[in-house]
Design a protein around this motif. Structure first.
Motif, PDB file in Angstrom:
ATOM      1  N   LYS A 135       0.824  -1.124  -0.018  1.00  0.00           N
ATOM      2  CA  LYS A 135      -0.004  -0.007   0.008  1.00  0.00           C
ATOM      3  C   LYS A 135       0.713   1.190   0.057  1.00  0.00           C
ATOM      4  N   SER A 136       1.840   1.201   0.684  1.00  0.00           N
ATOM      5  CA  SER A 136       2.993   2.352   0.639  1.00  0.00           C
ATOM      6  C   SER A 136       4.343   1.839   0.590  1.00  0.00           C
ATOM      7  N   ILE A 137       5.180   2.868   0.384  1.00  0.00           N
ATOM      8  CA  ILE A 137       6.649   2.254   0.273  1.00  0.00           C
ATOM      9  C   ILE A 137       7.145   2.043   1.840  1.00  0.00           C
ATOM     10  N   ASP A 138       6.508   2.634   2.718  1.00  0.00           N
ATOM     11  CA  ASP A 138       6.976   2.237   4.294  1.00  0.00           C
ATOM     12  C   ASP A 138       6.795   0.780   4.304  1.00  0.00           C
ATOM     13  N   GLU A 139       6.043  -0.043   3.715  1.00  0.00           N
ATOM     14  CA  GLU A 139       5.767  -1.421   3.922  1.00  0.00           C
ATOM     15  C   GLU A 139       6.871  -2.206   3.491  1.00  0.00           C
ATOM     16  N   PHE A 140       7.853  -1.703   2.484  1.00  0.00           N
ATOM     17  CA  PHE A 140       8.630  -2.573   1.549  1.00  0.00           C
ATOM     18  C   PHE A 140       9.477  -3.349   2.418  1.00  0.00           C
ATOM     19  N   TRP A 141      10.292  -2.818   3.636  1.00  0.00           N
ATOM     20  CA  TRP A 141      11.109  -3.708   4.297  1.00  0.00           C
ATOM     21  C   TRP A 141      10.440  -4.817   4.991  1.00  0.00           C
ATOM     22  N   SER A 142       9.251  -4.580   5.519  1.00  0.00           N
ATOM     23  CA  SER A 142       8.541  -5.626   6.174  1.00  0.00           C
ATOM     24  C   SER A 142       8.128  -6.793   5.038  1.00  0.00           C
ATOM     25  N   VAL A 143       7.489  -6.371   4.266  1.00  0.00           N
ATOM     26  CA  VAL A 143       7.278  -7.398   3.278  1.00  0.00           C
ATOM     27  C   VAL A 143       8.250  -8.133   2.493  1.00  0.00           C
ATOM     28  N   GLU A 144       9.311  -7.256   2.319  1.00  0.00           N
ATOM     29  CA  GLU A 144      10.530  -7.878   2.070  1.00  0.00           C
ATOM     30  C   GLU A 144      11.140  -9.009   2.974  1.00  0.00           C
ATOM     31  N   ARG A 145      10.966  -8.825   4.078  1.00  0.00           N
ATOM     32  CA  ARG A 145      11.330  -9.598   5.172  1.00  0.00           C
ATOM     33  C   ARG A 145      10.509 -10.920   5.048  1.00  0.00           C
ATOM     34  N   GLU A 146       9.276 -10.747   5.035  1.00  0.00           N
ATOM     35  CA  GLU A 146       8.288 -11.782   4.969  1.00  0.00           C
ATOM     36  C   GLU A 146       8.564 -12.673   3.781  1.00  0.00           C
ATOM     37  N   MET A 147       8.636 -12.105   2.583  1.00  0.00           N
ATOM     38  CA  MET A 147       8.918 -13.004   1.418  1.00  0.00           C
ATOM     39  C   MET A 147      10.150 -13.730   1.465  1.00  0.00           C
ATOM     40  N   ASN A 148      11.358 -13.377   2.185  1.00  0.00           N
ATOM     41  CA  ASN A 148      12.488 -13.980   2.415  1.00  0.00           C
ATOM     42  C   ASN A 148      12.367 -14.851   3.677  1.00  0.00           C
ATOM     43  N   GLY A 149      11.378 -15.267   4.325  1.00  0.00           N
ATOM     44  CA  GLY A 149      11.477 -15.994   5.306  1.00  0.00           C
ATOM     45  C   GLY A 149      11.840 -15.560   6.685  1.00  0.00           C
ATOM     46  N   GLN A 150      12.053 -14.275   6.437  1.00  0.00           N
ATOM     47  CA  GLN A 150      12.507 -13.819   7.889  1.00  0.00           C
ATOM     48  C   GLN A 150      11.511 -13.064   8.605  1.00  0.00           C
ATOM     49  N   SER A 151      11.531 -13.023   9.897  1.00  0.00           N
ATOM     50  CA  SER A 151      10.527 -12.238  10.727  1.00  0.00           C
ATOM     51  C   SER A 151      10.849 -11.025  11.194  1.00  0.00           C
TER      52      SER A 151
END
Length: 151
Positions: A135-151
């Motif tokens: 939804k916004s650029i601020d979500e990028f790093w949290s979504v990136e961590r989820e996609m890479n299997g990191q919490s």
């Protein structure tokens, strides 16, 4: 009759050797690398071209020339660290939001837009990337961590 078969053998033998050598190993194995800029050499391709050089000198030279001219003898940039967020320093980089109209979203359009804004050539190969809406650029790093299997 013996001369005809010998001529035919030489004709087909020479044609097959020349046909195989006119395309370098990199051009056959990695056609998606054509036209890329120079960079680090792919030693697998250099080795295969060298084998051709050992057995058939002229076809080996042609294979090297074809691979260098096409750019297929070089590693693609994503294999030697140009793409991706692989080190911690990249996480501190300022992210920029760029909008693409929904009716124009495609891998080719995304590649063009990212290449234009980053100053680097970006190629999205099928099966080599993942996408997920945010939804916004601020979500990028949290979504990136989820996609890479990191919490």
């Amino acid at each position: 009759m013996l001369k005809t078969s010998r001529r035919r053998f030489l004709f087909y033998g020479i044609n097959s050797v020349l046909t195989c050598s006119l395309t370098g190993c990199g051009t056959i194995l990695y056609p998606e690398r054509r036209g890329q800029p120079s960079g680090p050499l792919d030693w697998k391709i250099v080795g295969l071209d060298s084998i051709g050089l050992l057995f058939f000198f002229i076809p080996g030279v042609i294979a090297f020339a074809v691979d260098f001219i096409n750019g297929t003898i070089y590693l693609p940039t994503y294999e030697y660290g140009e793409y991706g967020m692989t080190d911690q320093n990249n996480r501190d980089a300022k992210l920029r939001s760029v909008s693409i109209p929904p009716n124009r979203i495609s891998p080719a359009e995304i590649s063009d837009v990212v290449s234009k804004h980053s100053g680097r050539k970006v190629i999205l190969l099928p099966g080599e990337y993942e996408t997920q809406p945010i939804k916004s650029i601020d979500e990028f790093w949290s979504v990136e961590r989820e996609m890479n299997g990191q919490s």
